[in-house]
Design an enzyme around this catalytic site. Structure first.
Site, PDB file in Angstrom:
ATOM      1  N   PHE A 145       0.847  -1.192   0.000  1.00 47.18           N
ATOM      2  CA  PHE A 145       0.000   0.000   0.000  1.00 47.18           C
ATOM      3  C   PHE A 145       0.892   1.256   0.000  1.00 47.18           C
ATOM      4  O   PHE A 145       1.949   1.267   0.633  1.00 47.18           O
ATOM      5  CB  PHE A 145      -0.852  -0.060   1.271  1.00 47.18           C
ATOM      6  CG  PHE A 145      -1.951   0.953   1.353  1.00 47.18           C
ATOM      7  CD1 PHE A 145      -3.157   0.751   0.710  1.00 47.18           C
ATOM      8  CD2 PHE A 145      -1.788   2.111   2.101  1.00 47.18           C
ATOM      9  CE1 PHE A 145      -4.180   1.675   0.799  1.00 47.18           C
ATOM     10  CE2 PHE A 145      -2.808   3.047   2.198  1.00 47.18           C
ATOM     11  CZ  PHE A 145      -4.006   2.821   1.540  1.00 47.18           C
ATOM     12  N   ASP A 215       1.812  -5.167   8.834  1.00 50.31           N
ATOM     13  CA  ASP A 215       0.665  -4.295   8.640  1.00 50.31           C
ATOM     14  C   ASP A 215      -0.559  -5.204   8.496  1.00 50.31           C
ATOM     15  O   ASP A 215      -0.638  -6.001   7.556  1.00 50.31           O
ATOM     16  CB  ASP A 215       0.880  -3.435   7.384  1.00 50.31           C
ATOM     17  CG  ASP A 215      -0.250  -2.436   7.195  1.00 50.31           C
ATOM     18  OD1 ASP A 215      -1.405  -2.763   7.557  1.00 50.31           O
ATOM     19  OD2 ASP A 215       0.006  -1.342   6.665  1.00 50.31           O
ATOM     20  N   TYR A 240     -11.029   0.948  10.639  1.00 54.36           N
ATOM     21  CA  TYR A 240     -12.237   1.353   9.902  1.00 54.36           C
ATOM     22  C   TYR A 240     -12.561   0.401   8.770  1.00 54.36           C
ATOM     23  O   TYR A 240     -13.518   0.609   8.049  1.00 54.36           O
ATOM     24  CB  TYR A 240     -12.104   2.795   9.366  1.00 54.36           C
ATOM     25  CG  TYR A 240     -10.823   3.075   8.620  1.00 54.36           C
ATOM     26  CD1 TYR A 240     -10.665   2.673   7.306  1.00 54.36           C
ATOM     27  CD2 TYR A 240      -9.773   3.733   9.245  1.00 54.36           C
ATOM     28  CE1 TYR A 240      -9.492   2.918   6.625  1.00 54.36           C
ATOM     29  CE2 TYR A 240      -8.596   3.985   8.572  1.00 54.36           C
ATOM     30  CZ  TYR A 240      -8.453   3.573   7.266  1.00 54.36           C
ATOM     31  OH  TYR A 240      -7.284   3.818   6.600  1.00 54.36           O
ATOM     32  N   LYS A 241     -11.741  -0.652   8.593  1.00 57.10           N
ATOM     33  CA  LYS A 241     -12.030  -1.639   7.544  1.00 57.10           C
ATOM     34  C   LYS A 241     -12.925  -2.719   8.147  1.00 57.10           C
ATOM     35  O   LYS A 241     -14.067  -2.441   8.469  1.00 57.10           O
ATOM     36  CB  LYS A 241     -10.728  -2.142   6.948  1.00 57.10           C
ATOM     37  CG  LYS A 241     -10.037  -1.020   6.147  1.00 57.10           C
ATOM     38  CD  LYS A 241      -8.656  -1.333   5.633  1.00 57.10           C
ATOM     39  CE  LYS A 241      -8.136  -0.145   4.826  1.00 57.10           C
ATOM     40  NZ  LYS A 241      -6.675  -0.172   4.663  1.00 57.10           N
ATOM     41  N   ARG A 387     -12.079  -4.362  -6.922  1.00 60.68           N
ATOM     42  CA  ARG A 387     -11.863  -5.130  -5.710  1.00 60.68           C
ATOM     43  C   ARG A 387     -13.215  -5.480  -5.114  1.00 60.68           C
ATOM     44  O   ARG A 387     -14.058  -4.603  -4.916  1.00 60.68           O
ATOM     45  CB  ARG A 387     -11.075  -4.284  -4.718  1.00 60.68           C
ATOM     46  CG  ARG A 387      -9.816  -4.918  -4.240  1.00 60.68           C
ATOM     47  CD  ARG A 387      -8.997  -4.052  -3.333  1.00 60.68           C
ATOM     48  NE  ARG A 387      -9.693  -3.043  -2.570  1.00 60.68           N
ATOM     49  CZ  ARG A 387      -9.137  -2.338  -1.585  1.00 60.68           C
ATOM     50  NH1 ARG A 387      -7.878  -2.567  -1.255  1.00 60.68           N
ATOM     51  NH2 ARG A 387      -9.801  -1.416  -0.931  1.00 60.68           N
TER      52      ARG A 387
HETATM   53  C1  LIG Z   1      -5.943   1.106   4.594  1.00 58.46           C
HETATM   54  C2  LIG Z   1      -4.469   0.942   4.727  1.00 58.46           C
HETATM   55  C3  LIG Z   1      -3.684   1.940   5.318  1.00 58.46           C
HETATM   56  C4  LIG Z   1      -4.329   3.217   5.767  1.00 58.46           C
HETATM   57  O1  LIG Z   1      -3.505   4.112   6.417  1.00 58.46           O
HETATM   58  P1  LIG Z   1      -4.161   5.351   7.187  1.00 58.46           P
HETATM   59  O2  LIG Z   1      -3.039   6.085   7.721  1.00 58.46           O
HETATM   60  O3  LIG Z   1      -5.082   4.767   8.228  1.00 58.46           O
HETATM   61  O4  LIG Z   1      -4.956   6.130   6.187  1.00 58.46           O
HETATM   62  C5  LIG Z   1      -2.323   1.703   5.462  1.00 58.46           C
HETATM   63  N1  LIG Z   1      -1.757   0.550   5.049  1.00 58.46           N
HETATM   64  C6  LIG Z   1      -2.496  -0.434   4.459  1.00 58.46           C
HETATM   65  C7  LIG Z   1      -1.839  -1.695   4.023  1.00 58.46           C
HETATM   66  C8  LIG Z   1      -3.870  -0.258   4.269  1.00 58.46           C
HETATM   67  O5  LIG Z   1      -4.590  -1.205   3.689  1.00 58.46           O
END
Ligand SMILES: *Cc1c(COP(=O)(O)O)cnc(C)c1O
Length: 416
Positions: A145, A215, A240-241, A387
């Site tokens: 990500f 992560d 929030y997921k 997705r």
């Molecule tokens: C959703 C997600 C994030 C989000 O980071 P925020 O700082 O909460 O916006 C980070 N890493 C991964 C792998 C994600 O899927």
């Protein structure tokens, strides 16, 4: 095709988690929500708890709420379960303990919630580098990500360390050497949905003398996690997921107890210090997980995720994983049969994937807005990916079938 619709009904009828769907706030204009892996839906019970907190907790207790553990909410008979917020200052640590027990496989005192994933990643990677001061390389996956890549790129520039890019989490072992300070990897890849072997990769990192940071954004709440048993050093994830904490709810950090004493906080703030209200000179870190914090925690944004934790605790993460595997298996079948022209970017073996699927087709970028218009909500991932996020507590087999059929219809409509 009716064949699949009937199968979906039968699968929903046999689903032991089917009753959970009614616990979520309805979205009248949505016929298929396939994006719970990006923003989970709210539970109905959450709105009462948040309102009660505003009226009784915040409005009633005012500034006393920070350290006053007597909780007006807990006297409200309509608010059962995890409603007692307690004192706001330790709320994050208490949620961290629940999260650890229910979803992370972590003993108490090792997890807390606080900043965004991005900020917590920065803190953890910086601290990990300091735990391996004579090593100067970070292993990271090229397909991770953006935040994860950007954070380590920034730290590499700041600290003069070298990045070793692995093709994906399972290829990270090849990039390890006696120069590796840490590996940072996603447990479930945000695009492909591939599930990494976190236990084996962590063991490999340790054998090379490196630390492992995971992560968990796309695995927490949907894939069984055993951080303590796997020997993981540090971890982050968002709430929030699949944890339905709401837009902007805080991320969590896990720091294994053995590392806490030497964990160096790169953003030294008063709330991570040993005695915040002493207001003294010189930063001295708090003992334990609180030293991961910097400033005032987001209390209101921390309330909703507790309801999903309570629900997960009730139904058990094994039941959630079982439904997740059934959903993704059905999705693969549907894609094979109804969308043969789309490429499947996700592993076919259910044991090797999380709870979302990515399919690719050159027409998808223009197709996604039309799907959203008809209330079918998948996610688009550049350049050509759709997705399908399947959230076992809230997604039905019927809405999945309907969603994939809608993609087929729109694809054929755009081909004529
Ligand atoms: C959703 C997600 C994030 C989000 O980071 P925020 O700082 O909460 O916006 C980070 N890493 C991964 C792998 C994600 O899927």
């Amino acid at each position: 095709m009716t064949d699949f619709a009937a199968r979906a009904v039968a699968l929903d009828d046999a689903d032991p988690l089917a009753h959970c769907r009614d616990l979520f706030v309805p979205s009248p204009d949505v016929v298929a929500y396939l994006d719970g892996n990006s923003l989970g839906r709210p539970l109905r019970v959450t709105s009462g708890r948040v309102t009660s907190f505003i009226e009784n907790g915040w409005g009633g207790r005012l500034i006393r709420g920070w350290d006053d553990a007597s909780d007006p909410d807990s006297a409200d008979p309509d608010i059962a379960g995890p409603a007692a917020v307690g004192d706001w200052l330790t709320l994050g640590e208490r949620i961290g303990d629940d999260l650890g027990r229910i979803a992370l496989g972590a003993a108490p005192g090792q997890a807390t919630i606080g900043d965004s994933t991005s900020v917590l990643l920065y803190k953890l990677v910086r601290a990990a580098l300091d735990l391996r001061p004579d090593r100067h390389e970070i292993v990271v996956a090229r397909d991770d990500f953006p935040t994860d890549r950007f954070v380590v790129e920034g730290i590499a520039a700041e600290r003069g360390v070298t990045l070793r890019w692995a093709a994906g989490a399972d290829e990270a072992a090849h990039a390890l050497s006696d120069r590796t300070a840490l590996v940072l990897l996603s447990h479930v890849a945000y695009r492909s949905g591939a599930l990494a072997d976190a236990a084996a990769t962590t063991a490999g990192a340790h054998a090379a003398g490196a630390l492992a940071i995971w992560d968990l954004c796309h695995s927490v709440g949907v894939v069984p996690i055993a951080l303590d048993a796997w020997g993981v050093d540090l971890a982050v994830g968002c709430t929030y997921k699949y944890l339905n904490g709401g837009p902007g709810s805080p991320a969590f950090a896990y720091v294994a107890e053995r590392h806490q004493g030497a964990f160096g906080q790169p953003i030294q703030g008063w709330l991570g210090s040993a005695a915040p209200f002493a207001m003294g000179q010189g930063y001295r870190p708090a003992d334990g997980i609180r030293r991961v914090l910097s400033g005032t925690p987001p209390v209101i944004a921390s309330l909703a995720l507790r309801d999903t934790l309570a629900l997960l605790d009730e139904v058990g993460t094994d039941a959630v994983r079982a439904k997740s595997e059934a959903l993704t298996a059905f999705a693969v079948e549907l894609v094979d049969a109804l969308l043969p022209e789309a490429g499947l970017a996700t592993p076919r073996d259910p044991a090797r994937r999380g709870s979302h699927l990515t399919i690719d087709h050159p027409a998808f970028p223009e197709l996604v807005p039309r799907l959203w218009e008809r209330g079918v909500i998948p996610d688009f991932r550049t350049p050509t990916g759709i997705r399908l996020g399947l959230s076992p507590l809230s997604t039905s087999f019927a809405e999945l079938e309907l969603g994939v059929r809608a993609i087929r219809e729109e694809l054929h409509a755009s081909a004529v």
